[in-house]
Design an enzyme around this catalytic site. Sequence first.
Site, PDB file in Angstrom:
ATOM      1  N   GLU A   1       2.578   5.080  -3.981  1.00 40.93           N
ATOM      2  CA  GLU A   1       2.766   6.057  -5.094  1.00 40.93           C
ATOM      3  C   GLU A   1       4.084   6.570  -5.301  1.00 40.93           C
ATOM      4  O   GLU A   1       4.339   6.940  -6.582  1.00 40.93           O
ATOM      5  CB  GLU A   1       1.554   7.049  -5.168  1.00 40.93           C
ATOM      6  CG  GLU A   1       0.074   6.638  -5.067  1.00 40.93           C
ATOM      7  CD  GLU A   1      -0.305   5.547  -3.918  1.00 40.93           C
ATOM      8  OE1 GLU A   1      -1.047   4.649  -4.041  1.00 40.93           O
ATOM      9  OE2 GLU A   1       0.149   5.804  -2.917  1.00 40.93           O
TER      10      GLU A   1
ATOM     11  N   ASP B   1       0.766  -1.317  -0.117  1.00 40.45           N
ATOM     12  CA  ASP B   1      -0.067   0.178   0.040  1.00 40.45           C
ATOM     13  C   ASP B   1       0.782   1.153  -0.057  1.00 40.45           C
ATOM     14  O   ASP B   1       2.020   1.256   0.133  1.00 40.45           O
ATOM     15  CB  ASP B   1      -1.039  -0.217   1.246  1.00 40.45           C
ATOM     16  CG  ASP B   1      -2.256   0.805   1.350  1.00 40.45           C
ATOM     17  OD1 ASP B   1      -2.337   1.324  -0.017  1.00 40.45           O
ATOM     18  OD2 ASP B   1      -2.651   1.206   2.272  1.00 40.45           O
TER      19      ASP B   1
END
Length: 940
Positions: free
Chosen positions: A549, A546
Amino acid sequence: MVSYKLLTPEDVYFSGGSGSVEEPLEEPVEEKPANSPLLEKKTVCSASTSFIALGAFLLVVCVVWVIGTVFWLRSPSGQFPHRPPSPASGSASASTVVSAPSREGLACSGVPENWRFDCYPEKVVVTRELCEARNCCFIQVSSGKKPIKDGVPWCFYPPNFPTYWLDALNDTDLGFTAQLKKSEKTYYPKDVETIQLDVLYETDSRLRVKITDPSYPRFEVPISVPNATQKASSPLYTVEFSKKPFGLIVKRTSTGTVIINTTVAPVFYADQFLQLSTSLPTRYVYGLGEHRSTFLHDIEWNTLTMWARDVAPMEKTNLYGVHPFYLGMEQGGSAHGVFLLNSNAMDVVLQPAPAITWRTIGGILDIYIFLGPDPSSVIQQYLQVVGSPAMPPYWALGYHLCRWGYNSSDNTWEMVRTMRKYGIPQDVQWNDIDYMDRSMDFTMDPQNFATLPEMVKDLHSHGQKYVMILDPGISSTQQPGTYWPYDDGLKRGIFINDSSGQTLIGKVWPGLTAFPDFSSQETHRWWYDNLQRFHDKVQFDGLWIDMNEPSNFLDGSLKGCPSNDLENPPYTPGVLGGSLRAKTLCASALQKTSVHYNMHSLYGLLEAKASSSALKMILGKRPFVISRSTFPSQGLYSGHWLGDNRSQWTDLYTSISMLTFNILGIPLIGADICGFGGTTTEEMCVRWTQLGAFYPFTRNHNSINEKAQDPSAFSPSARTAMQEALLLRYSLFPLLYTLFHHAHLEGHTVARPLLFEFPNDEKTYSIDRQFLWGRSLLVTPVLDPGVSYVVGYFPKALWYDFFTVSSNGALPLFACFAKSHFKCSAGQSLGKKLQAPLDKINVHLREGAVIPTQRPNTTLWVSSGQPLHLICSLTDEGTAAGDLFWDDGETIDTYETDQYAYIVFHVAKVIVPQGFVIDVWFNTEIILSQWSFSSDLFYS
């Protein structure tokens, strides 16, 4: 004479306005622009000037055209440029596409609105003065007082805007190479005056176009792509060139359809601004992830920004992943695809001409064009470039359960026991970051999660699996010698550095953190070492990666970011937050391969690659990785979930955007069932579980401090409805597993849009409230509250109600059905009403299918030992076909090493007596590793 009025600050608007067409009114004024242009300012055409100079202008154009044509025809390497007719008056219908207008011989006012390409895409208020400083046309389209972000641009390129011309075109072993030159600089700095064009006929259905700087090496995306060794012998495409201005035209040979035509707008190639526009042959465009939108993209001035970003899904926003690939459906049912292999921040602009603009701020223009000709073939050709998805372990296709906020391993364990008590299928239990010690990777809360190792052993003893979350941020504030991941990482130099060469420090859940540089192989080894050390304590089976980005609670770093061209490029795409460093790392941060400016959107892909590799070494089995951030070729290493959705009916509907990820090569895709944020309702959770039972990846997950939403948390009737939906999924596991085999081997989709099977039925092009599993199983979920029916569309075929022809465990070994169906003829309008009480999801079988099913149980491990059944849905001619792929479900590369069984079923002859179940002759071809045989069987 037309009079003009000077615009005041109150009268100016964003470049993209919308509304009715108005002629601009302005008086001539003598004022200097705020910014000096990079080339001498030219007078922009007005309507009056055009009329006065019309005769002379036409004469000059004719003379130039004649001379140019003579020289062009005598050039040995020249080819005729594409010169499409001007658009017809009025708007085009949904199935009719007007041709792109020629850029020559048009005054500003003569450029149709839909063909105006934005000359001032910056998010600023654009005045006539600013626009004309760029030698562009300015026509105010609307009279509204409020600026409008998207719409007809008021500042757009004139037909004679300076761009590249084709200086020389030479044959190569694979196609053509050419030098493109320009004599006038444009308004972005570091304009490259000479660029190289390489056109590569790589296969009969794949064309590659690369535009590079021959004098200076530029960043290229470091993923493996095939290198053609010989030129395609019978290409499905024809390539033409326009010499001056330069243009590339690619046509489908069989129909003459123009797939791309770059003559519609000037080409830009500056150091930090690359732009290529092209006409589109269609209004039906799909892909271009990751964005929250309908499956079919809106082309009415729709800007799609790409730059990986941690943000809950919302419209008109760059989200977690970057996928610059689109699929286009052409008139007549043919399809094509276009892929820009570029990882820099970019805007992709769709406009109603129809046309598309690729606008990126780094790298090169590396474009692949896929000719299909059908949509499935386009996806296969795309995946031949970026890689087909990995075969998942069997248990990845079971039901997964998670929440942020179990707060202890005992609570997590109790959840598992409750699911067993109610007989609700569950294969995998997950934990969010609350299992960690102070949210630090590779740790376990010693008090609240002390029994975690024992819980995992219990899961394994019941044929279940365990998945844990990891975030990339590594705590940097622990005492030296107390946190091995950071200490060892510093020693091995695996963290991303700031522009001064020091470890970049950001902030995530554990506080101040450093970020591993997954572009370095040493980081991959460090990642494996940490996973192995933790696996020695907790025997996890898969990874949930997770925040990759990568996400940062700060903008850039603890010390901020330097002021330079990487942090403040001449043009910044429409990223959320307005800057590249917003809630991520400094663009100038240093990584092993390149600066973060180039590598940012690759972070999730490279972390998934490291995670997949580590799991293979630790477990010796197929890896299971689910990643939030994705990039082309992600399917080789991980699946994806749609991020932090909310418990809303709109989110239930938009979750069918999983179809987009199937065409992007990531078939292991799903959304958080019942929603991650907010509080669900019983009705919503039942409907969502029914739909989620047909996600390729199905997981129920919700946020901290929210009410429980696992199936056991609801009333007995709701719990039973969810249980039945999951048992239905488990009964269809042999079909689903076989579909993933075809995705892995051949690049097929698993969850499939209807248009893939019915490309000649234009009504299917916009359908995203229904979908198929493979070619035959049609799912029509309820997506709205308070209804007991659903409206679905059934393309031309025989369709069987799945629940009428099947049951969980009551079937004979082989059953074919010739009744209990309805027939849809061509041209049926949308709107077949289907009964859908709360305990039912509508599922139908298309004619001609043989579906393998299995008696379901509460885990796929137990189910895999249950009897297999075949359901056959006959055509009018009494035929059907299907297949089954079967292996041990965990061994790596079973197909590649011949450790599998593959069975193909063909109905050969049908004798129809009275009743539903009919006597069937069918042929079975069975392939066991390297051995195969076939036999004719008879069932009554």
